[in-house]
Design a protein around this motif. Structure first.
Motif, PDB file in Angstrom:
ATOM      1  N   PHE A 115       0.750  -1.228  -0.014  1.00 30.20           N
ATOM      2  CA  PHE A 115      -0.033  -0.178  -0.076  1.00 30.20           C
ATOM      3  C   PHE A 115       0.842   1.283   0.047  1.00 30.20           C
ATOM      4  O   PHE A 115       1.918   1.274   0.110  1.00 30.20           O
ATOM      5  CB  PHE A 115      -1.115   0.096   1.218  1.00 30.20           C
ATOM      6  N   THR A 116       0.330   2.411  -0.222  1.00 28.18           N
ATOM      7  CA  THR A 116       1.121   3.602  -0.174  1.00 28.18           C
ATOM      8  C   THR A 116       1.107   4.178   1.180  1.00 28.18           C
ATOM      9  O   THR A 116       0.388   4.314   1.847  1.00 28.18           O
ATOM     10  CB  THR A 116       0.383   4.722  -1.216  1.00 28.18           C
ATOM     11  N   PHE A 117       2.380   4.492   1.293  1.00 27.88           N
ATOM     12  CA  PHE A 117       2.882   5.098   2.522  1.00 27.88           C
ATOM     13  C   PHE A 117       3.285   6.638   2.489  1.00 27.88           C
ATOM     14  O   PHE A 117       4.601   6.549   1.996  1.00 27.88           O
ATOM     15  CB  PHE A 117       3.584   4.166   3.225  1.00 27.88           C
ATOM     16  N   THR A 118       2.575   7.454   2.827  1.00 30.45           N
ATOM     17  CA  THR A 118       2.800   8.824   2.258  1.00 30.45           C
ATOM     18  C   THR A 118       3.839   9.566   3.475  1.00 30.45           C
ATOM     19  O   THR A 118       3.966   9.317   4.720  1.00 30.45           O
ATOM     20  CB  THR A 118       1.484   9.758   2.159  1.00 30.45           C
ATOM     21  N   THR A 119       4.395  10.800   3.283  1.00 30.13           N
ATOM     22  CA  THR A 119       4.849  11.748   4.271  1.00 30.13           C
ATOM     23  C   THR A 119       3.751  12.087   5.176  1.00 30.13           C
ATOM     24  O   THR A 119       4.277  12.080   6.494  1.00 30.13           O
ATOM     25  CB  THR A 119       5.402  12.746   3.505  1.00 30.13           C
ATOM     26  N   GLU A 120       2.843  12.304   4.849  1.00 35.18           N
ATOM     27  CA  GLU A 120       1.489  12.596   6.009  1.00 35.18           C
ATOM     28  C   GLU A 120       1.421  11.435   6.933  1.00 35.18           C
ATOM     29  O   GLU A 120       1.358  11.580   8.344  1.00 35.18           O
ATOM     30  CB  GLU A 120       0.418  12.748   5.314  1.00 35.18           C
ATOM     31  N   HIS A 121       1.410  10.322   6.410  1.00 38.51           N
ATOM     32  CA  HIS A 121       1.229   9.042   7.074  1.00 38.51           C
ATOM     33  C   HIS A 121       2.423   8.967   8.388  1.00 38.51           C
ATOM     34  O   HIS A 121       2.357   8.677   9.571  1.00 38.51           O
ATOM     35  CB  HIS A 121       1.129   7.866   6.420  1.00 38.51           C
ATOM     36  N   GLN A 122       3.657   9.351   7.732  1.00 33.06           N
ATOM     37  CA  GLN A 122       4.898   9.213   8.432  1.00 33.06           C
ATOM     38  C   GLN A 122       4.711  10.189   9.741  1.00 33.06           C
ATOM     39  O   GLN A 122       5.281  10.001  10.727  1.00 33.06           O
ATOM     40  CB  GLN A 122       6.042   9.644   7.526  1.00 33.06           C
ATOM     41  N   LYS A 123       4.197  11.421   9.529  1.00 41.03           N
ATOM     42  CA  LYS A 123       4.187  12.621  10.157  1.00 41.03           C
ATOM     43  C   LYS A 123       3.347  12.106  11.447  1.00 41.03           C
ATOM     44  O   LYS A 123       3.730  12.498  12.544  1.00 41.03           O
ATOM     45  CB  LYS A 123       3.861  13.655   9.666  1.00 41.03           C
ATOM     46  N   THR A 170      -7.817  -0.730   0.048  1.00 42.95           N
ATOM     47  CA  THR A 170      -8.629  -1.898   0.104  1.00 42.95           C
ATOM     48  C   THR A 170      -7.793  -2.954   0.184  1.00 42.95           C
ATOM     49  O   THR A 170      -7.273  -3.530  -1.300  1.00 42.95           O
ATOM     50  CB  THR A 170      -9.783  -2.087  -0.667  1.00 42.95           C
ATOM     51  N   PRO A 171      -7.133  -3.669   0.953  1.00 43.97           N
ATOM     52  CA  PRO A 171      -6.277  -4.887   0.867  1.00 43.97           C
ATOM     53  C   PRO A 171      -7.108  -6.128   0.366  1.00 43.97           C
ATOM     54  O   PRO A 171      -8.292  -6.407   0.331  1.00 43.97           O
ATOM     55  CB  PRO A 171      -5.957  -5.096   2.233  1.00 43.97           C
ATOM     56  N   ALA A 188      11.942  12.066   3.845  1.00 44.93           N
ATOM     57  CA  ALA A 188      10.468  12.815   3.727  1.00 44.93           C
ATOM     58  C   ALA A 188      10.384  12.629   2.278  1.00 44.93           C
ATOM     59  O   ALA A 188      10.173  13.334   1.298  1.00 44.93           O
ATOM     60  CB  ALA A 188      10.410  14.068   4.021  1.00 44.93           C
ATOM     61  N   LEU A 189       9.698  11.372   1.947  1.00 43.55           N
ATOM     62  CA  LEU A 189       9.373  10.853   0.593  1.00 43.55           C
ATOM     63  C   LEU A 189       7.937  10.064   0.669  1.00 43.55           C
ATOM     64  O   LEU A 189       7.745   9.416   1.891  1.00 43.55           O
ATOM     65  CB  LEU A 189      10.397  10.276  -0.267  1.00 43.55           C
ATOM     66  N   ASP A 190       7.233  10.114  -0.250  1.00 50.25           N
ATOM     67  CA  ASP A 190       6.221   9.049  -0.366  1.00 50.25           C
ATOM     68  C   ASP A 190       6.893   7.558  -0.761  1.00 50.25           C
ATOM     69  O   ASP A 190       7.491   7.653  -1.775  1.00 50.25           O
ATOM     70  CB  ASP A 190       5.053   9.428  -1.264  1.00 50.25           C
ATOM     71  N   TYR A 191       6.347   6.527  -0.151  1.00 46.56           N
ATOM     72  CA  TYR A 191       6.801   5.215  -0.338  1.00 46.56           C
ATOM     73  C   TYR A 191       5.519   4.094  -0.700  1.00 46.56           C
ATOM     74  O   TYR A 191       4.410   4.498  -0.454  1.00 46.56           O
ATOM     75  CB  TYR A 191       7.487   4.577   0.867  1.00 46.56           C
ATOM     76  N   SER A 196       6.082  -9.103   3.131  1.00 47.42           N
ATOM     77  CA  SER A 196       6.215 -10.393   2.821  1.00 47.42           C
ATOM     78  C   SER A 196       5.823 -11.513   3.951  1.00 47.42           C
ATOM     79  O   SER A 196       6.084 -10.942   5.175  1.00 47.42           O
ATOM     80  CB  SER A 196       7.671 -10.625   2.109  1.00 47.42           C
ATOM     81  N   LYS A 197       5.304 -12.396   3.588  1.00 48.83           N
ATOM     82  CA  LYS A 197       5.060 -13.558   4.488  1.00 48.83           C
ATOM     83  C   LYS A 197       6.393 -14.096   5.233  1.00 48.83           C
ATOM     84  O   LYS A 197       6.402 -14.782   6.383  1.00 48.83           O
ATOM     85  CB  LYS A 197       4.460 -14.760   3.906  1.00 48.83           C
ATOM     86  N   THR A 198       7.557 -13.846   4.665  1.00 46.70           N
ATOM     87  CA  THR A 198       9.052 -14.201   5.030  1.00 46.70           C
ATOM     88  C   THR A 198       9.170 -13.384   6.394  1.00 46.70           C
ATOM     89  O   THR A 198      10.619 -13.280   6.490  1.00 46.70           O
ATOM     90  CB  THR A 198      10.000 -14.405   3.958  1.00 46.70           C
ATOM     91  N   ARG A 199       8.582 -12.215   6.636  1.00 43.64           N
ATOM     92  CA  ARG A 199       8.705 -11.472   7.755  1.00 43.64           C
ATOM     93  C   ARG A 199       9.615 -10.325   7.308  1.00 43.64           C
ATOM     94  O   ARG A 199      10.494  -9.995   8.321  1.00 43.64           O
ATOM     95  CB  ARG A 199       8.782 -12.039   9.065  1.00 43.64           C
ATOM     96  N   VAL A 200       9.558  -9.719   6.205  1.00 45.50           N
ATOM     97  CA  VAL A 200      10.343  -8.590   5.627  1.00 45.50           C
ATOM     98  C   VAL A 200       9.538  -7.609   5.205  1.00 45.50           C
ATOM     99  O   VAL A 200       8.481  -7.833   4.566  1.00 45.50           O
ATOM    100  CB  VAL A 200      11.369  -9.069   4.642  1.00 45.50           C
ATOM    101  N   ALA A 201       9.674  -6.317   5.556  1.00 47.16           N
ATOM    102  CA  ALA A 201       8.895  -5.121   5.039  1.00 47.16           C
ATOM    103  C   ALA A 201       9.925  -4.207   4.238  1.00 47.16           C
ATOM    104  O   ALA A 201      11.201  -4.080   4.648  1.00 47.16           O
ATOM    105  CB  ALA A 201       8.567  -4.394   6.299  1.00 47.16           C
ATOM    106  N   ALA A 202       9.650  -3.700   3.185  1.00 48.91           N
ATOM    107  CA  ALA A 202      10.109  -2.834   2.400  1.00 48.91           C
ATOM    108  C   ALA A 202       9.419  -1.675   2.264  1.00 48.91           C
ATOM    109  O   ALA A 202       8.428  -1.664   1.870  1.00 48.91           O
ATOM    110  CB  ALA A 202      10.489  -3.618   1.090  1.00 48.91           C
ATOM    111  N   PHE A 203      10.108  -0.394   2.106  1.00 50.50           N
ATOM    112  CA  PHE A 203       9.449   0.855   1.923  1.00 50.50           C
ATOM    113  C   PHE A 203      10.320   1.195   0.751  1.00 50.50           C
ATOM    114  O   PHE A 203      11.559   1.685   0.819  1.00 50.50           O
ATOM    115  CB  PHE A 203       9.481   1.691   3.140  1.00 50.50           C
ATOM    116  N   VAL A 204       9.679   1.570  -0.428  1.00 49.18           N
ATOM    117  CA  VAL A 204      10.440   1.708  -1.641  1.00 49.18           C
ATOM    118  C   VAL A 204      10.038   3.099  -1.917  1.00 49.18           C
ATOM    119  O   VAL A 204       8.507   3.423  -2.471  1.00 49.18           O
ATOM    120  CB  VAL A 204       9.950   0.722  -2.721  1.00 49.18           C
ATOM    121  N   GLY A 205      10.935   4.039  -2.112  1.00 43.34           N
ATOM    122  CA  GLY A 205      10.717   5.361  -2.665  1.00 43.34           C
ATOM    123  C   GLY A 205      11.579   5.501  -3.886  1.00 43.34           C
ATOM    124  O   GLY A 205      12.270   4.833  -4.299  1.00 43.34           O
ATOM    125  N   PRO A 206      11.475   6.783  -4.353  1.00 41.59           N
ATOM    126  CA  PRO A 206      12.245   7.185  -5.430  1.00 41.59           C
ATOM    127  C   PRO A 206      13.981   7.132  -5.453  1.00 41.59           C
ATOM    128  O   PRO A 206      14.463   7.844  -4.601  1.00 41.59           O
ATOM    129  CB  PRO A 206      11.994   8.668  -5.944  1.00 41.59           C
TER     130      PRO A 206
END
Length: 222
Positions: A115-123, A170-171, A188-191, A196-206
């Motif tokens: 899902f999209t994780f924005t700078t506003e969510h981070q703040k 909507t997941p 401070a970027l949108d990501y 993953s079910k392998t218990r890894v998270a990635a936040f991918v930005g530009p």
């Protein structure tokens, strides 16, 4: 090598995660936290030669003395030159074998939730965690149900104060994802948040990607 403000901001972000820093010529720069719980790779910044720095904060402070910094990278040091003046700084490299740096590349193997994780969510998360003094955040989604709930609070204390808001997506699967907030050291970027079910998270930005592990209580799918 001319060094612009965008590169400075990336290096400042890296220095907030790990003071040691090393780069390999022509390769994306990487860093890893002392606890090994946060790994970052940035292909938007590459250096023309190898370097190894004991304290990246010190190097950045020296670079800030120059109005138009130019890096002349040699085998044993960097000469930092100011193209707007006669200033020159000599900064010697450290022994790479003594530094805390990534030993290999790390990536997420599969993406089961995104899902999209924005700078506003981070703040919002940062402000709420500072006020509540909590160390974790929880993302909760139900397959086909609009809205992803974000909960900041003590997860195992039903009487503790908490803060919630909703990400308007909507997941496609049920999930409860728990992350340590000490790893939330993003530019401070949108990501795009990927899990993953392998218990890894990635936040991918530009041009940059942050990877961290999920807490054991996390669950994706049935």
């Amino acid at each position: 090598m001319k060094i612009d403000q965008a590169t400075i901001e990336v290096l400042k972000n890296f220095s907030s995660i790990q003071t040691n820093f090393a780069a390999t010529a022509g390769q994306p720069i990487t860093t890893i936290s002392n606890s090994k719980s946060l790994y970052v790779t940035c292909d938007a910044v590459q250096f023309p030669a190898d370097l190894a720095v004991l304290d990246l904060r010190d190097l950045l402070s020296l670079i800030s003395l120059c109005d138009q910094p130019y890096l002349d990278i040699r085998s044993d040091r960097i000469f930092i030159k100011d193209e707007a003046s006669t200033k020159t700084i000599s900064y010697f490299f450290a022994d790479r074998s003594h530094l805390i740096i990534p030993k290999r590349a790390i990536d997420i193997e599969s993406v089961d939730v995104s899902f999209t994780f924005t700078t506003e969510h981070q703040k919002l998360i940062a402000r709420a965690s500072n006020i509540l003094g909590t160390e974790r955040v929880r993302f909760i989604g139900e397959a086909g149900k609009p809205g992803i709930s974000v909960l900041v609070g003590e997860l195992n204390n039903p009487t503790a104060n908490s803060f919630t808001f909703t990400i308007d997506e909507t997941p496609s699967v049920d999930f409860t994802i728990v992350l340590e907030l000490e790893n939330f050291k993003f530019l401070a970027l949108d990501y795009t948040a990927q899990f993953s079910k392998t218990r890894v998270a990635a936040f991918v930005g530009p041009g940059i990607k942050y990877l961290m592990g999920l807490e054991k209580s996390s669950k994706i799918g049935a």
